[in-house]
Design a protein around this motif. Structure first.
Motif, short mmCIF file in Angstrom:
data_model
loop_
_atom_site.label_atom_id
_atom_site.label_comp_id
_atom_site.label_asym_id
_atom_site.label_seq_id
_atom_site.Cartn_x
_atom_site.Cartn_y
_atom_site.Cartn_z
N LYS A 7 0.85 -0.73 0.26
CA LYS A 7 0.20 -0.10 -0.20
C LYS A 7 0.88 1.27 0.24
O LYS A 7 0.31 2.25 -1.03
CB LYS A 7 -0.90 -0.27 1.29
N TYR A 8 2.00 0.99 0.59
CA TYR A 8 3.12 2.55 0.84
C TYR A 8 3.78 2.27 -0.85
O TYR A 8 3.68 3.95 -0.62
CB TYR A 8 3.56 2.04 1.81
N LEU A 11 1.22 4.31 -2.42
CA LEU A 11 0.76 5.60 -2.06
C LEU A 11 2.29 6.37 -2.22
O LEU A 11 2.12 7.34 -3.51
CB LEU A 11 0.57 5.76 -0.82
N SER A 15 1.63 9.44 -5.53
CA SER A 15 0.91 10.72 -5.16
C SER A 15 1.65 12.02 -5.46
O SER A 15 3.09 12.44 -6.45
CB SER A 15 1.40 10.49 -3.46
N SER A 35 -3.11 10.56 -2.73
CA SER A 35 -3.26 9.61 -3.45
C SER A 35 -3.97 9.62 -3.51
O SER A 35 -4.87 9.14 -2.58
CB SER A 35 -1.55 8.83 -4.06
N ASP A 37 -6.76 6.29 -3.75
CA ASP A 37 -6.96 4.82 -3.52
C ASP A 37 -7.19 4.43 -4.59
O ASP A 37 -8.44 4.56 -5.02
CB ASP A 37 -7.55 4.79 -2.57
#
Length: 90
Positions: A7-8, A11, A15, A35, A37
């Motif tokens: 997920k990071y 992102l 972003s 960012s 999703d």
């Protein structure tokens, strides 16, 4: 990599920088990224601690941020095994 780490990665890779606050020591900072999703289409914001290495900034994660497990529970093998992906990647 765990789902939190993935997920990071998404992102950070997709972003835009909202703000960057450098501390007076010049060796650390906080950055806020925004960012969309990919799963929900909603917007997410996340702050990250940054540490300067020579001329570049490096994101510094805590164990809880990266693995999604509170640090005091990190060595609870059952909990870690439940949340970690132990498959080897090449």
């Amino acid at each position: 990599m765990t789902s939190v780490g993935q997920k990071y990665r998404v992102l950070i890779g997709t972003s835009t920088l909202v703000t960057h606050i450098e501390k007076s020591d010049g060796a650390s900072a906080v950055a806020v990224l925004r960012s969309q999703d990919p799963e929900t289409g909603g917007w997410m914001m996340q702050s990250f601690r940054l540490v300067r290495e020579q001329e570049n900034w490096r994101v510094e994660f805590t164990l809880q941020e990266f693995f999604g497990i509170p640090e005091e529970q990190f060595f609870d093998f059952d909990l870690v095994a439940e949340k970690r992906d132990f498959r080897h990647r090449r």
